[in-house]
Design a protein around this motif. Structure first.
Motif, PDB file in Angstrom:
ATOM      1  N   ILE A  33       0.840  -1.197   0.000  1.00 20.55           N
ATOM      2  CA  ILE A  33       0.000   0.000   0.000  1.00 20.55           C
ATOM      3  C   ILE A  33       0.872   1.243   0.000  1.00 20.55           C
ATOM      4  O   ILE A  33       0.678   2.161  -0.796  1.00 20.55           O
ATOM      5  CB  ILE A  33      -0.951   0.003   1.220  1.00 20.55           C
ATOM      6  N   VAL A  34       1.869   1.268   0.868  1.00 22.18           N
ATOM      7  CA  VAL A  34       2.752   2.437   0.977  1.00 22.18           C
ATOM      8  C   VAL A  34       3.616   2.583  -0.266  1.00 22.18           C
ATOM      9  O   VAL A  34       3.823   3.695  -0.766  1.00 22.18           O
ATOM     10  CB  VAL A  34       3.625   2.333   2.249  1.00 22.18           C
ATOM     11  N   SER A  35       4.103   1.469  -0.813  1.00 21.64           N
ATOM     12  CA  SER A  35       5.035   1.543  -1.949  1.00 21.64           C
ATOM     13  C   SER A  35       4.374   2.037  -3.229  1.00 21.64           C
ATOM     14  O   SER A  35       5.068   2.473  -4.136  1.00 21.64           O
ATOM     15  CB  SER A  35       5.681   0.184  -2.194  1.00 21.64           C
ATOM     16  N   ARG A  36       3.067   1.990  -3.321  1.00 14.56           N
ATOM     17  CA  ARG A  36       2.372   2.420  -4.532  1.00 14.56           C
ATOM     18  C   ARG A  36       1.963   3.890  -4.484  1.00 14.56           C
ATOM     19  O   ARG A  36       1.347   4.397  -5.399  1.00 14.56           O
ATOM     20  CB  ARG A  36       1.149   1.549  -4.760  1.00 14.56           C
ATOM     21  N   LYS A  37       2.281   4.570  -3.402  1.00 17.81           N
ATOM     22  CA  LYS A  37       1.909   5.971  -3.238  1.00 17.81           C
ATOM     23  C   LYS A  37       3.157   6.844  -3.192  1.00 17.81           C
ATOM     24  O   LYS A  37       4.232   6.406  -2.819  1.00 17.81           O
ATOM     25  CB  LYS A  37       1.084   6.157  -1.951  1.00 17.81           C
ATOM     26  N   ASN A  38       3.003   8.100  -3.555  1.00 14.84           N
ATOM     27  CA  ASN A  38       4.120   9.041  -3.562  1.00 14.84           C
ATOM     28  C   ASN A  38       4.441   9.459  -2.128  1.00 14.84           C
ATOM     29  O   ASN A  38       3.686  10.219  -1.514  1.00 14.84           O
ATOM     30  CB  ASN A  38       3.744  10.262  -4.404  1.00 14.84           C
ATOM     31  N   PRO A  39       5.557   8.975  -1.579  1.00 10.76           N
ATOM     32  CA  PRO A  39       5.853   9.257  -0.166  1.00 10.76           C
ATOM     33  C   PRO A  39       6.090  10.738   0.110  1.00 10.76           C
ATOM     34  O   PRO A  39       5.793  11.218   1.200  1.00 10.76           O
ATOM     35  CB  PRO A  39       7.109   8.437   0.108  1.00 10.76           C
ATOM     36  N   PHE A  42       2.682  12.536   0.530  1.00 10.93           N
ATOM     37  CA  PHE A  42       2.024  12.191   1.786  1.00 10.93           C
ATOM     38  C   PHE A  42       2.793  12.726   2.990  1.00 10.93           C
ATOM     39  O   PHE A  42       2.204  13.115   3.989  1.00 10.93           O
ATOM     40  CB  PHE A  42       1.800  10.687   1.881  1.00 10.93           C
ATOM     41  N   ARG A  43       4.109  12.757   2.901  1.00 15.43           N
ATOM     42  CA  ARG A  43       4.913  13.337   3.990  1.00 15.43           C
ATOM     43  C   ARG A  43       4.615  14.828   4.111  1.00 15.43           C
ATOM     44  O   ARG A  43       4.499  15.365   5.212  1.00 15.43           O
ATOM     45  CB  ARG A  43       6.400  13.106   3.717  1.00 15.43           C
ATOM     46  N   LEU A  44       4.486  15.481   2.964  1.00 11.60           N
ATOM     47  CA  LEU A  44       4.159  16.902   2.956  1.00 11.60           C
ATOM     48  C   LEU A  44       2.801  17.141   3.628  1.00 11.60           C
ATOM     49  O   LEU A  44       2.652  18.071   4.420  1.00 11.60           O
ATOM     50  CB  LEU A  44       4.135  17.422   1.517  1.00 11.60           C
ATOM     51  N   ARG A  45       1.845  16.281   3.334  1.00 11.91           N
ATOM     52  CA  ARG A  45       0.506  16.440   3.907  1.00 11.91           C
ATOM     53  C   ARG A  45       0.453  16.059   5.379  1.00 11.91           C
ATOM     54  O   ARG A  45      -0.311  16.638   6.146  1.00 11.91           O
ATOM     55  CB  ARG A  45      -0.495  15.596   3.123  1.00 11.91           C
ATOM     56  N   VAL A  52      -0.978  10.220  11.141  1.00  5.52           N
ATOM     57  CA  VAL A  52      -1.643  10.973  10.069  1.00  5.52           C
ATOM     58  C   VAL A  52      -1.156  10.468   8.717  1.00  5.52           C
ATOM     59  O   VAL A  52      -1.945  10.276   7.781  1.00  5.52           O
ATOM     60  CB  VAL A  52      -1.400  12.494  10.223  1.00  5.52           C
ATOM     61  N   PHE A  53       0.152  10.214   8.587  1.00  6.50           N
ATOM     62  CA  PHE A  53       0.719   9.683   7.352  1.00  6.50           C
ATOM     63  C   PHE A  53       0.032   8.365   6.985  1.00  6.50           C
ATOM     64  O   PHE A  53      -0.417   8.177   5.855  1.00  6.50           O
ATOM     65  CB  PHE A  53       2.229   9.464   7.509  1.00  6.50           C
ATOM     66  N   ALA A  54      -0.055   7.444   7.948  1.00  7.95           N
ATOM     67  CA  ALA A  54      -0.676   6.140   7.702  1.00  7.95           C
ATOM     68  C   ALA A  54      -2.132   6.306   7.288  1.00  7.95           C
ATOM     69  O   ALA A  54      -2.609   5.651   6.354  1.00  7.95           O
ATOM     70  CB  ALA A  54      -0.564   5.260   8.938  1.00  7.95           C
ATOM     71  N   SER A  55      -2.846   7.176   7.958  1.00  5.12           N
ATOM     72  CA  SER A  55      -4.251   7.402   7.645  1.00  5.12           C
ATOM     73  C   SER A  55      -4.433   7.951   6.232  1.00  5.12           C
ATOM     74  O   SER A  55      -5.302   7.488   5.485  1.00  5.12           O
ATOM     75  CB  SER A  55      -4.852   8.369   8.668  1.00  5.12           C
ATOM     76  N   VAL A  57      -2.358   7.659   3.662  1.00  5.59           N
ATOM     77  CA  VAL A  57      -1.978   6.651   2.669  1.00  5.59           C
ATOM     78  C   VAL A  57      -3.081   5.602   2.511  1.00  5.59           C
ATOM     79  O   VAL A  57      -3.452   5.232   1.392  1.00  5.59           O
ATOM     80  CB  VAL A  57      -0.631   5.991   3.042  1.00  5.59           C
ATOM     81  N   VAL A  58      -3.629   5.129   3.627  1.00  6.31           N
ATOM     82  CA  VAL A  58      -4.702   4.131   3.552  1.00  6.31           C
ATOM     83  C   VAL A  58      -5.942   4.736   2.902  1.00  6.31           C
ATOM     84  O   VAL A  58      -6.598   4.077   2.084  1.00  6.31           O
ATOM     85  CB  VAL A  58      -5.016   3.538   4.949  1.00  6.31           C
ATOM     86  N   ASP A  59      -6.269   5.980   3.220  1.00  2.00           N
ATOM     87  CA  ASP A  59      -7.419   6.636   2.580  1.00  2.00           C
ATOM     88  C   ASP A  59      -7.232   6.720   1.067  1.00  2.00           C
ATOM     89  O   ASP A  59      -8.174   6.480   0.303  1.00  2.00           O
ATOM     90  CB  ASP A  59      -7.641   8.040   3.142  1.00  2.00           C
ATOM     91  N   ALA A  60      -6.024   7.052   0.631  1.00  4.83           N
ATOM     92  CA  ALA A  60      -5.752   7.142  -0.805  1.00  4.83           C
ATOM     93  C   ALA A  60      -5.872   5.766  -1.463  1.00  4.83           C
ATOM     94  O   ALA A  60      -6.423   5.632  -2.562  1.00  4.83           O
ATOM     95  CB  ALA A  60      -4.364   7.728  -1.038  1.00  4.83           C
ATOM     96  N   PHE A  61      -5.354   4.738  -0.796  1.00  3.02           N
ATOM     97  CA  PHE A  61      -5.467   3.372  -1.313  1.00  3.02           C
ATOM     98  C   PHE A  61      -6.929   2.971  -1.444  1.00  3.02           C
ATOM     99  O   PHE A  61      -7.354   2.437  -2.468  1.00  3.02           O
ATOM    100  CB  PHE A  61      -4.722   2.399  -0.391  1.00  3.02           C
ATOM    101  N   LEU A  62      -7.706   3.240  -0.404  1.00  7.71           N
ATOM    102  CA  LEU A  62      -9.124   2.880  -0.433  1.00  7.71           C
ATOM    103  C   LEU A  62      -9.874   3.644  -1.513  1.00  7.71           C
ATOM    104  O   LEU A  62     -10.740   3.086  -2.187  1.00  7.71           O
ATOM    105  CB  LEU A  62      -9.764   3.112   0.935  1.00  7.71           C
ATOM    106  N   SER A  63      -9.533   4.904  -1.695  1.00  8.13           N
ATOM    107  CA  SER A  63     -10.199   5.707  -2.710  1.00  8.13           C
ATOM    108  C   SER A  63      -9.979   5.127  -4.103  1.00  8.13           C
ATOM    109  O   SER A  63     -10.929   4.966  -4.876  1.00  8.13           O
ATOM    110  CB  SER A  63      -9.697   7.147  -2.651  1.00  8.13           C
ATOM    111  N   SER A  64      -8.736   4.787  -4.430  1.00  7.58           N
ATOM    112  CA  SER A  64      -8.474   4.220  -5.753  1.00  7.58           C
ATOM    113  C   SER A  64      -9.082   2.821  -5.871  1.00  7.58           C
ATOM    114  O   SER A  64      -9.553   2.432  -6.937  1.00  7.58           O
ATOM    115  CB  SER A  64      -6.978   4.200  -6.061  1.00  7.58           C
ATOM    116  N   SER A  65      -9.096   2.067  -4.771  1.00  2.82           N
ATOM    117  CA  SER A  65      -9.721   0.748  -4.786  1.00  2.82           C
ATOM    118  C   SER A  65     -11.226   0.861  -5.002  1.00  2.82           C
ATOM    119  O   SER A  65     -11.826   0.046  -5.703  1.00  2.82           O
ATOM    120  CB  SER A  65      -9.437  -0.003  -3.480  1.00  2.82           C
ATOM    121  N   GLU A  66     -11.840   1.865  -4.384  1.00  7.34           N
ATOM    122  CA  GLU A  66     -13.274   2.089  -4.574  1.00  7.34           C
ATOM    123  C   GLU A  66     -13.589   2.318  -6.044  1.00  7.34           C
ATOM    124  O   GLU A  66     -14.551   1.757  -6.569  1.00  7.34           O
ATOM    125  CB  GLU A  66     -13.742   3.305  -3.776  1.00  7.34           C
ATOM    126  N   GLU A  67     -12.770   3.123  -6.699  1.00  8.56           N
ATOM    127  CA  GLU A  67     -12.983   3.401  -8.120  1.00  8.56           C
ATOM    128  C   GLU A  67     -12.912   2.122  -8.939  1.00  8.56           C
ATOM    129  O   GLU A  67     -13.741   1.880  -9.813  1.00  8.56           O
ATOM    130  CB  GLU A  67     -11.941   4.403  -8.629  1.00  8.56           C
TER     131      GLU A  67
END
Length: 136
Positions: A33-39, A42-45, A52-55, A57-67
């Motif tokens: 999950i983490v390796s497929r996202k731009n670290p 997410f670090r900036l955010r 917060v970082f984990a949350s 990243v998981v939200d982004a993963f779930l969003s793309s999975s939902e699509e």
């Protein structure tokens, strides 16, 4: 008659959506999950806060999975409705989702679940797929 069957299929799909999303999350290792996202993004955010970082990243993963899950569900519902209403079927042509028609004409369809589904190269690829289907 087929409309009632389509309504049941839609309700079953909606009811099972959360289960399919949860199954996808549980089946995906956290490192993947983490390796497929731009670290850096997410670090900036998230700043220095790991929770917060984990949350995020998981939200982004779930969003793309939902699509993805919703798109596949929508495609199956559309194919089922097309089968009942027009005698259609899933298409055997790459990038084309369903086809229907008679001996004199065939209609080919690619199903998208939102208005802003692709970039310019994806749209060109779709155009090429439709041209290929027209030649066949």
């Amino acid at each position: 008659m087929w409309w009632a069957e389509a309504e049941v299929a839609v309700h079953e799909t909606i009811e099972g959506f959360a289960d399919r999303l949860r199954d996808k999350l549980e089946a995906t290792p956290p490192l993947r999950i983490v390796s497929r996202k731009n670290p850096y993004l997410f670090r900036l955010r998230a700043g220095e806060n790991a929770a917060v970082f984990a949350s995020i990243v998981v939200d982004a993963f779930l969003s793309s999975s939902e699509e993805t899950i919703f798109g596949k569900d929508l495609e199956q519902i559309a194919i089922g409705i097309c089968q009942q209403a027009r005698g259609g079927k899933g298409a055997g042509i790459e990038s084309i989702d369903l086809e229907y028609g008679d001996q004199s004409s065939r209609n080919v369809v690619q199903i998208k679940s939102g208005p802003n589904w692709g970039n310019s190269s994806q749209r060109k690829a779709l155009e090429t797929a439709f041209k290929t289907a027209a030649r066949r």
